[in-house]
Design a protein around this motif. Sequence first.
Motif, PDB file in Angstrom:
ATOM      1  N   GLN A 246     -17.425  -4.032  -3.699  1.00 16.89           N
ATOM      2  CA  GLN A 246     -16.367  -2.641  -4.373  1.00 16.89           C
ATOM      3  C   GLN A 246     -15.323  -1.892  -3.468  1.00 16.89           C
ATOM      4  OE1 GLN A 246     -19.451  -3.231  -4.500  1.00 16.89           O
ATOM      5  NE2 GLN A 246     -21.025  -1.683  -6.379  1.00 16.89           N
ATOM      6  N   ARG A 247     -16.002  -2.666  -2.175  1.00 21.51           N
ATOM      7  CA  ARG A 247     -14.914  -1.480  -1.186  1.00 21.51           C
ATOM      8  C   ARG A 247     -13.572  -2.929  -1.385  1.00 21.51           C
ATOM      9  NH1 ARG A 247     -16.718   1.540   2.105  1.00 21.51           N
ATOM     10  NH2 ARG A 247     -18.175   2.436   1.968  1.00 21.51           N
ATOM     11  N   ARG A 248     -13.162  -4.552  -1.668  1.00 16.65           N
ATOM     12  CA  ARG A 248     -12.848  -5.701  -1.207  1.00 16.65           C
ATOM     13  C   ARG A 248     -11.168  -4.950  -0.947  1.00 16.65           C
ATOM     14  NH1 ARG A 248     -12.826  -6.651  -6.506  1.00 16.65           N
ATOM     15  NH2 ARG A 248     -14.133  -8.064  -6.376  1.00 16.65           N
ATOM     16  N   ARG A 249      -9.813  -4.081  -1.477  1.00 14.42           N
ATOM     17  CA  ARG A 249      -9.026  -3.551  -1.348  1.00 14.42           C
ATOM     18  C   ARG A 249      -8.930  -3.053   0.532  1.00 14.42           C
ATOM     19  NH1 ARG A 249      -4.747  -3.242  -6.636  1.00 14.42           N
ATOM     20  NH2 ARG A 249      -6.076  -4.236  -7.860  1.00 14.42           N
ATOM     21  N   ARG A 251     -11.577  -3.361   2.001  1.00 21.53           N
ATOM     22  CA  ARG A 251     -11.942  -4.045   3.325  1.00 21.53           C
ATOM     23  C   ARG A 251     -10.271  -5.508   3.212  1.00 21.53           C
ATOM     24  NH1 ARG A 251     -16.056  -4.940   7.149  1.00 21.53           N
ATOM     25  NH2 ARG A 251     -15.616  -7.437   7.921  1.00 21.53           N
ATOM     26  N   PHE A 252      -9.498  -6.063   2.813  1.00 21.47           N
ATOM     27  CA  PHE A 252      -8.377  -6.955   2.899  1.00 21.47           C
ATOM     28  C   PHE A 252      -6.990  -6.244   3.495  1.00 21.47           C
ATOM     29  CE2 PHE A 252      -4.759  -8.230   1.920  1.00 21.47           C
ATOM     30  CZ  PHE A 252      -5.226  -9.868   1.796  1.00 21.47           C
ATOM     31  N   ARG A 253      -7.345  -4.686   3.890  1.00 21.21           N
ATOM     32  CA  ARG A 253      -6.526  -3.892   4.291  1.00 21.21           C
ATOM     33  C   ARG A 253      -6.488  -3.807   5.522  1.00 21.21           C
ATOM     34  NH1 ARG A 253      -6.393  -0.155  -0.133  1.00 21.21           N
ATOM     35  NH2 ARG A 253      -7.781   1.364   0.330  1.00 21.21           N
ATOM     36  N   LYS A 254      -7.551  -4.219   6.483  1.00 21.36           N
ATOM     37  CA  LYS A 254      -7.943  -3.416   7.623  1.00 21.36           C
ATOM     38  C   LYS A 254      -7.890  -5.284   7.962  1.00 21.36           C
ATOM     39  CE  LYS A 254     -11.086  -0.301   7.296  1.00 21.36           C
ATOM     40  NZ  LYS A 254     -12.651  -0.273   7.250  1.00 21.36           N
ATOM     41  N   LEU A 255      -7.715  -6.385   7.657  1.00 21.59           N
ATOM     42  CA  LEU A 255      -7.381  -7.631   7.787  1.00 21.59           C
ATOM     43  C   LEU A 255      -6.605  -8.465   7.970  1.00 21.59           C
ATOM     44  CD1 LEU A 255     -11.041  -9.212   5.811  1.00 21.59           C
ATOM     45  CD2 LEU A 255     -10.863  -8.645   8.285  1.00 21.59           C
ATOM     46  N   ALA A 256      -5.539  -7.348   6.903  1.00 21.82           N
ATOM     47  CA  ALA A 256      -4.695  -7.890   6.340  1.00 21.82           C
ATOM     48  C   ALA A 256      -3.162  -6.846   6.432  1.00 21.82           C
ATOM     49  CB  ALA A 256      -4.165  -9.001   5.349  1.00 21.82           C
ATOM     50  N   ASN A 257      -1.874  -7.627   7.144  1.00 19.46           N
ATOM     51  CA  ASN A 257      -0.735  -6.559   7.244  1.00 19.46           C
ATOM     52  C   ASN A 257       0.215  -8.016   6.692  1.00 19.46           C
ATOM     53  OD1 ASN A 257       0.194  -7.989   9.444  1.00 19.46           O
ATOM     54  ND2 ASN A 257      -1.535  -6.881  10.798  1.00 19.46           N
ATOM     55  N   GLY A 299       8.697 -10.781  -3.069  1.00 20.19           N
ATOM     56  CA  GLY A 299       7.026 -10.867  -3.693  1.00 20.19           C
ATOM     57  C   GLY A 299       5.828 -10.043  -2.721  1.00 20.19           C
ATOM     58  N   LEU A 300       6.246 -10.564  -1.754  1.00 20.90           N
ATOM     59  CA  LEU A 300       5.117  -9.429  -0.980  1.00 20.90           C
ATOM     60  C   LEU A 300       5.326  -8.518  -0.792  1.00 20.90           C
ATOM     61  CD1 LEU A 300       4.682 -11.888   2.636  1.00 20.90           C
ATOM     62  CD2 LEU A 300       3.333 -11.271   0.536  1.00 20.90           C
ATOM     63  N   LYS A 301       6.348  -7.719  -0.978  1.00 16.91           N
ATOM     64  CA  LYS A 301       6.989  -6.193  -1.048  1.00 16.91           C
ATOM     65  C   LYS A 301       5.576  -6.008  -2.405  1.00 16.91           C
ATOM     66  CE  LYS A 301      10.543  -2.513  -2.165  1.00 16.91           C
ATOM     67  NZ  LYS A 301      11.402  -2.085  -2.159  1.00 16.91           N
ATOM     68  N   GLU A 302       6.036  -6.330  -3.774  1.00 17.66           N
ATOM     69  CA  GLU A 302       5.725  -5.896  -4.714  1.00 17.66           C
ATOM     70  C   GLU A 302       3.286  -6.498  -5.222  1.00 17.66           C
ATOM     71  OE1 GLU A 302       4.405  -8.242  -8.977  1.00 17.66           O
ATOM     72  OE2 GLU A 302       6.275  -9.401  -7.992  1.00 17.66           O
ATOM     73  N   PHE A 303       3.490  -7.287  -3.691  1.00 17.74           N
ATOM     74  CA  PHE A 303       1.478  -8.015  -3.448  1.00 17.74           C
ATOM     75  C   PHE A 303       1.099  -7.238  -2.749  1.00 17.74           C
ATOM     76  CE2 PHE A 303      -1.577  -9.277  -0.401  1.00 17.74           C
ATOM     77  CZ  PHE A 303      -2.271  -9.543  -1.826  1.00 17.74           C
ATOM     78  N   VAL A 304       1.380  -6.381  -2.096  1.00 21.75           N
ATOM     79  CA  VAL A 304       1.194  -5.497  -1.107  1.00 21.75           C
ATOM     80  C   VAL A 304       1.283  -3.388  -1.475  1.00 21.75           C
ATOM     81  CG1 VAL A 304       1.291  -3.806   1.292  1.00 21.75           C
ATOM     82  CG2 VAL A 304       1.996  -5.602   1.163  1.00 21.75           C
ATOM     83  N   HIS A 305       1.987  -3.341  -2.723  1.00 22.20           N
ATOM     84  CA  HIS A 305       1.540  -2.550  -3.477  1.00 22.20           C
ATOM     85  C   HIS A 305       0.708  -2.440  -4.609  1.00 22.20           C
ATOM     86  CE1 HIS A 305       3.340   0.900  -6.163  1.00 22.20           C
ATOM     87  NE2 HIS A 305       3.043   0.015  -7.189  1.00 22.20           N
ATOM     88  N   SER A 306       0.506  -3.468  -5.541  1.00 23.25           N
ATOM     89  CA  SER A 306      -0.036  -4.238  -6.806  1.00 23.25           C
ATOM     90  C   SER A 306      -1.670  -3.879  -5.724  1.00 23.25           C
ATOM     91  CB  SER A 306       0.205  -4.723  -7.272  1.00 23.25           C
ATOM     92  OG  SER A 306       1.833  -4.884  -7.881  1.00 23.25           O
ATOM     93  N   TYR A 307      -1.858  -4.845  -4.532  1.00 17.85           N
ATOM     94  CA  TYR A 307      -2.779  -4.422  -4.223  1.00 17.85           C
ATOM     95  C   TYR A 307      -4.145  -4.302  -3.084  1.00 17.85           C
ATOM     96  CZ  TYR A 307      -2.986  -8.636  -7.884  1.00 17.85           C
ATOM     97  OH  TYR A 307      -2.306  -8.937  -9.535  1.00 17.85           O
ATOM     98  N   MET A 308      -2.258  -3.655  -2.685  1.00 16.53           N
ATOM     99  CA  MET A 308      -3.260  -3.314  -1.166  1.00 16.53           C
ATOM    100  C   MET A 308      -3.499  -1.657  -0.708  1.00 16.53           C
ATOM    101  SD  MET A 308      -1.731  -5.976   1.682  1.00 16.53           S
ATOM    102  CE  MET A 308      -2.330  -5.545   3.215  1.00 16.53           C
ATOM    103  N   VAL A 430      -8.317   8.999  -5.069  1.00 14.27           N
ATOM    104  CA  VAL A 430      -7.360   9.950  -5.685  1.00 14.27           C
ATOM    105  C   VAL A 430      -6.304  10.533  -5.647  1.00 14.27           C
ATOM    106  CG1 VAL A 430      -6.055  11.689  -7.802  1.00 14.27           C
ATOM    107  CG2 VAL A 430      -8.930  10.224  -8.059  1.00 14.27           C
ATOM    108  N   ARG A 431      -6.863  11.244  -4.284  1.00 16.13           N
ATOM    109  CA  ARG A 431      -5.740  11.840  -3.835  1.00 16.13           C
ATOM    110  C   ARG A 431      -4.965  10.990  -2.560  1.00 16.13           C
ATOM    111  NH1 ARG A 431      -7.468  15.486   2.860  1.00 16.13           N
ATOM    112  NH2 ARG A 431      -5.506  16.161   2.469  1.00 16.13           N
ATOM    113  N   HIS A 432      -5.420   9.755  -2.133  1.00 18.04           N
ATOM    114  CA  HIS A 432      -4.583   8.648  -0.788  1.00 18.04           C
ATOM    115  C   HIS A 432      -3.943   7.639  -1.625  1.00 18.04           C
ATOM    116  CE1 HIS A 432      -5.169  11.576   2.991  1.00 18.04           C
ATOM    117  NE2 HIS A 432      -6.455  10.993   2.364  1.00 18.04           N
ATOM    118  N   GLN A 433      -5.323   6.964  -2.718  1.00 19.95           N
ATOM    119  CA  GLN A 433      -4.713   5.654  -3.528  1.00 19.95           C
ATOM    120  C   GLN A 433      -3.803   5.803  -4.621  1.00 19.95           C
ATOM    121  OE1 GLN A 433      -7.593   2.946  -2.882  1.00 19.95           O
ATOM    122  NE2 GLN A 433      -8.955   3.982  -1.451  1.00 19.95           N
TER     123      GLN A 433
END
Length: 487
Positions: A246-249, A251-257, A299-308, A430-433
């Motif tokens: 449930q914390r996937r995104r 957690r991933f934001r903390k590991l990847a940039n 491509g990465l711009k789209e990935f970061v927007h859609s999944y991070m 809601v407020r941020h993401q």
Amino acid sequence: MDLHFRWVVLLFMLVDNSLTDDIKTQHMDDFIKVVETIELENYLLDPLAVVKGLRKAAGVDTPFIQHYLGYLSDDTEPHHLVIKPVDTGYITKVIKHRVTVLGVEEGVVLTADGTTVALSPLLLGIEAGLQSTPLGHVRGLYPLTLTKNLGLSFFHHAQSKLPASSSLGPGGCWDNVTAPQVFTLSGVASFATEALITGGMDGVIVGKHVAERTSRPLRLSGLLKEYYNHQLGIGGLDAAPALISQRRRTRFRKLANLPLLKRQIRRLLATYRRLDKDWKKEVKQKVERAKIEEIVNEGLKEFVHSYMDCPAIIPRCMWEAKPYRGIPTLLSLPLSFLFIHHTYEPSQPCLTFYQCSRDMRAMQRFHQDDRGWDDIGYSFVAGSDGYLYEGRGWHWQGAHTKGYNSKGYGVSFIGDYTSSIPSQSTMDLVRHQLAKCATDGVKLVSDFTIHGHRQLVSTSCPGDALYNKIKGWTQFGVRDEVTGVKL
């Protein structure tokens, strides 16, 4: 008589195994049960041997995988994983990824949190993590799990000249969310379907976790249960451990940039060109190095927007929505407002995919049958399970804030928030993401305004406690009761 008895027992075992195989679903829980059985039958083997054996049984082995993980062992070696024939077919079905000509995605499973995960990149990430050095270096973690699929998808999308929205994905729908067997994609498959991306993100997260642990997990099944089957308590995600699906995104934001992913894809493309002669020839003939850089950046711009940046949104088919009644009205984007509601009924926060889905169906039934509306009124609904649920979505006008439905999105929190507020994690969703996703995606204007439902309609919604909370949010707007203008 003794011989006859043995034949009867053998026949019973064959029938029993056949029936058992028939009722296995494409659910992560069933996969974990099969892994547990295999672990019991191979109790001397460690998790690394088990995950390698599963990959071998499924036939998931290529020069690219061998480059990072080495060659799989021979069947005659003493630490070879033994799997019953009845389980081998199931293992292949749920692990080996492919998309059929009919758009059915195989090698994916439904998880308890309502997301669909490709098992191959997940298990490759775990295997890479288990093979890591004592210093925690995980060879090939990103290429094996995520960046190969992303890189190939970016490149082939650029060559096909399809619309930008088709670069990644799509997602899809299960034939049955209780006993899933067939997952059908909602559009043309890219090299990085949503299930492959989700499985890849999980592979990075769990692979990194096992590499950094001071002690390795005793069982693969236990590791999967820990990540996918955590039961949220009354504190919801606020009180939950970090390593859960449930914390996937988050957690991933903390590991990847973005810089890290760019480096990983550049390395990936260089490695892939060496290992795949046909792909190297295609790249050399059609794409210059500068163009590759441009393709990766877009491509990465789209990935970061859609999944991070964006939150995960459970689509209508997954909560088993009824069809829209009538003809929907298309919104004119971008909108200027975000209207905050609470459901009041259901009055309790939902903490699981199945609870939240049940609440969504109940609200849709009430809105359609009792109020006579075309559909559930809200644009999106926030559960306390870490997910948003699609109501009318980004493009269709809702029935949430009378007189203002064409001007903003209506987002409701499941629960009665008269005297209490949602968990911080749920409000942040809601407020941020959601807000960032909407503004970056040009669904909301950058200077959009947040209003509580009661500011526009005579109602107590979104509850006293929640309303007092949102008054402190940056985008909150006070309305002049006469002119209706934000002050």
